[in-house]
Motif scaffolding. Structure first.
Motif, PDB file in Angstrom:
ATOM      1  N   ALA A  68     -22.227  -9.858  30.422  1.00 31.10           N
ATOM      2  CA  ALA A  68     -22.397 -11.470  29.594  1.00 31.10           C
ATOM      3  C   ALA A  68     -22.822 -12.879  30.494  1.00 31.10           C
ATOM      4  O   ALA A  68     -23.352 -13.405  30.120  1.00 31.10           O
ATOM      5  N   SER A  71     -28.040 -12.754  33.603  1.00 33.72           N
ATOM      6  CA  SER A  71     -29.277 -13.693  32.842  1.00 33.72           C
ATOM      7  C   SER A  71     -30.473 -12.765  32.365  1.00 33.72           C
ATOM      8  O   SER A  71     -31.016 -13.176  31.190  1.00 33.72           O
ATOM      9  N   CYS A  73     -29.882  -9.881  30.812  1.00 37.58           N
ATOM     10  CA  CYS A  73     -29.107  -8.932  29.549  1.00 37.58           C
ATOM     11  C   CYS A  73     -29.487  -9.472  28.344  1.00 37.58           C
ATOM     12  O   CYS A  73     -29.169 -10.714  28.055  1.00 37.58           O
ATOM     13  N   LYS A  76     -26.847 -11.267  23.722  1.00 33.57           N
ATOM     14  CA  LYS A  76     -26.406 -12.606  23.871  1.00 33.57           C
ATOM     15  C   LYS A  76     -25.983 -13.345  22.832  1.00 33.57           C
ATOM     16  O   LYS A  76     -25.100 -14.179  22.846  1.00 33.57           O
ATOM     17  N   THR A  77     -26.141 -12.636  21.421  1.00 37.01           N
ATOM     18  CA  THR A  77     -25.768 -13.366  20.408  1.00 37.01           C
ATOM     19  C   THR A  77     -24.533 -12.877  19.849  1.00 37.01           C
ATOM     20  O   THR A  77     -24.475 -11.664  19.249  1.00 37.01           O
ATOM     21  N   LYS A  78     -23.438 -13.601  20.037  1.00 36.33           N
ATOM     22  CA  LYS A  78     -22.089 -13.157  19.473  1.00 36.33           C
ATOM     23  C   LYS A  78     -22.124 -13.440  18.204  1.00 36.33           C
ATOM     24  O   LYS A  78     -22.543 -14.283  17.376  1.00 36.33           O
ATOM     25  N   TYR A 110     -21.741  -8.110  19.169  1.00 35.27           N
ATOM     26  CA  TYR A 110     -23.032  -9.093  19.515  1.00 35.27           C
ATOM     27  C   TYR A 110     -23.982  -8.519  18.577  1.00 35.27           C
ATOM     28  O   TYR A 110     -24.304  -7.251  18.184  1.00 35.27           O
ATOM     29  N   GLU A 251     -31.247 -14.018  16.879  1.00 35.47           N
ATOM     30  CA  GLU A 251     -31.836 -15.222  17.581  1.00 35.47           C
ATOM     31  C   GLU A 251     -33.093 -15.538  17.221  1.00 35.47           C
ATOM     32  O   GLU A 251     -33.736 -14.597  16.332  1.00 35.47           O
TER      33      GLU A 251
END
Length: 551
Positions: A68, A71, A73, A76-78, A110, A251
């Motif tokens: 988490a 940078s 990875c 990202k979108t929880k 995610y 995203e």
């Protein structure tokens, strides 16, 4: 005649999906001196990956506990909000999430592109010293004298249309391993042969599958709600046909949306792709997509048989990983976490075996861990949802009875219905055409709904025109002489890429079966749903097939 060269590794892995890449990374984390190669049939890692996807990070955390904060990875979108609907033709009923047991909730998960996750995992694997070779289709198996699996043949090129070797024929290479991991995804072509050779499914129920079709849309930013997860059952499939939809707000003002149609459907007139397009016309979906633009399309079968359909996953010389074994949790609509966990468990077992100087035997510790560890704990409580779906439909069976069964497993630690079986496989579920009504579907409008070939153009699918068809008929006469009169040749409809057609003269006479192998997006539906079990999916030359950008 060219002779094949060979290369020796400790572990050979077929398939650069979440399971295979997790195994490769874990092996190198355990001992950097273990030699590992990953062979991927897609033109690049991720090109053939298609998933919803909401990712439970349990497997990723075992590989990279600090993912988490990394940078680079792509996870990202929880998930911020969960919604579950029952759709009717013109309206919907939202079900309270409190009705569902905790295992169904997406808190802590995610929304991801698994294609991009696999690209990232491949970079991490290569950084650890794993050799990753895309564009290397594995077309055959190599055995030791004692019958154990020794390796695979990869990179064979140059067959002509008629199946003979052309002037540019390349025999490929044999890649030998002390252990070979098959992580080809659902209905892997080599795995299918291994399961048959070693009778790995003798103690398991028939495998079951669904066809998942997915589009990615850019939508109006005013309608976008990053982190929202929506699932629905009901219309257009109704309350008897198993399946359901997903819509994930990812995203960059994008939504990932799709429909899964269980392949145990009885009516051969059913057209899964058209059902997907029809689903998008529901007011809830149409309004969200209004003013937006579809940017990608794809399709792939998903496993749905549950823990009772998992074959024995170890055999002399190797193991079955991920969706090759069938590890999708149907009610959660998740399998990537279990795929990663299976890769880690297989790597642990192989590492221990190599430490002991073993090779070519059965990794029994892996089979035990898969059933008795985290994967078994995930799949055991939900094991009756698929059979209840089949018997009573998704509302009464899957939601009500399945919900009761999952609540009992959660609170009382036992399932009300014990362990239900699957009576038949998906091909045998197909009934004769004269027992069912023809289903009329609306024509695509080219704005919200699209014809198959137009959507296939968004998959960037390509196969060399000079190579033979990788879709084989056991008996060329069956499609017209048997499937057409008995089942109205359902291959015309069940394929989400328009590969199979029945061509006739202008007056409707002289029907002929045509295979447009160039269109194939490697979903494997034909290998599973043909009522005569007459179609065998084999790998084309490496690099052929779809080139999904961020599925």
């Amino acid at each position: 005649m060219s002779e094949r060269e060979s290369m020796e590794y400790d572990v050979v892995i077929v398939g650069a999906g979440p399971a295979g890449l997790s195994a490769a990374i874990r092996l190198k984390q355990l001992n950097s001196d273990i030699s590992v190669v990953v062979l991927e049939k897609g033109s690049e890692v991720g090109a053939h990956i298609l998933s919803g996807a909401v990712l439970d990070p349990i497997g990723l955390k075992k590989l990279f506990p600090d993912f988490a904060t990394m940078s680079d990875c792509p996870v990202k979108t929880k998930v911020k909000e969960d919604k579950l609907f029952v759709f009717g033709p013109a309206g919907s009923l939202r079900l309270p999430t409190l009705m569902m047991p905790p295992l169904m909730h997406n808190h802590g998960n995610y929304i991801v592109s698994m294609g991009n996750v696999c690209r990232w995992l491949a970079e991490k694997a290569e950084g650890l010293g794993v050799e990753v070779f895309p564009g290397m289709a594995c077309s055959d198996l190599v055995y030791r004298e004692d019958g154990s699996l020794k390796g695979v043949v990869a990179g064979e090129f140059g067959y002509q249309k008629d199946g003979t070797k052309g002037p540019g024929y390349e025999p490929g290479m044999e890649l030998h391993g002390k252990y070979v991991f098959l992580s080809e995804g659902a209905r892997g072509s080599l795995s299918k042969r291994i399961i048959e050779k070693f009778d790995l499914n003798k103690d398991s129920e028939p495998p079951k599958f669904g066809l998942g079709m997915k589009e990615i849309w850019d939508i109006d930013p005013a309608k976008h709600s990053e982190g929202t997860v929506i699932h629905s059952a009901g219309w257009p499939l109704g309350m008897k046909q198993g399946g359901g939809s997903f819509l994930y707000h990812a995203e960059n003002n994008q939504v990932f949306l799709g429909l899964i149609v269980d392949l145990n459907y009885k009516n051969p007139h059913l057209y899964p792709y058209a059902e997907f397009q029809k689903w998008k016309t529901h007011p809830e979906i149409a309004e969200l997509l209004k003013g937006g633009k579809r940017v990608a399309y794809g399709g792939r079968v998903v496993t749905k048989g549950g823990i009772q359909s998992i074959p024995k996953v170890c055999f002399p010389g190797g193991a079955l990983l991920g969706c090759t074994a069938g590890l999708v949790n149907l009610p959660r609509i998740k399998g990537n976490h279990n795929a990663m966990l299976s890769g880690i468990a297989a790597a642990d077992a192989a590492f221990n075996a190599l430490q002991m100087g073993r090779s070519g035997d059965e990794l029994v510790a892996y089979d035990d861990e898969l059933h008795d560890g985290a994967i078994g704990d995930d799949l055991r409580p939900v094991r009756n949802v698929a059979p209840l779906n089949s018997r009573f439909g998704p509302f009464l069976g899957g939601m009500l009875l399945g919900g009761m069964d999952m609540w009992a497993a959660t609170l009382l630690k036992f399932n009300l219905f014990g362990t239900l079986g699957h009576k038949k496989d998906d091909a045998d579920s197909t009934e004769k055409a004269d027992k069912h009504k023809v289903i009329e579907y609306p024509k695509p409008d080219g704005v919200l709904t699209f014809d198959r070939l137009t959507n296939v153009s968004f998959t960037a699918t390509n196969h060399g025109e000079e190579q033979p068809s990788h879709l084989k008929l056991i008996d060329d006469s069956i499609p017209i002489n048997e499937n057409l009169p008995l089942y109205d040749e359902p291959a015309q409809r069940y394929c989400p890429a328009g590969v199979y057609e029945v061509i006739r003269e202008d007056d409707g006479s002289n029907p002929k079966f045509q295979i447009n192998a160039q269109n194939c997006i490697h979903c494997k539906t034909c290998d599973l749903k043909d009522p005569s079990k007459n179609i065998v999916w084999t790998v084309p030359e490496g690099g052929g097939g779809p080139n999904y950008p961020n599925m």
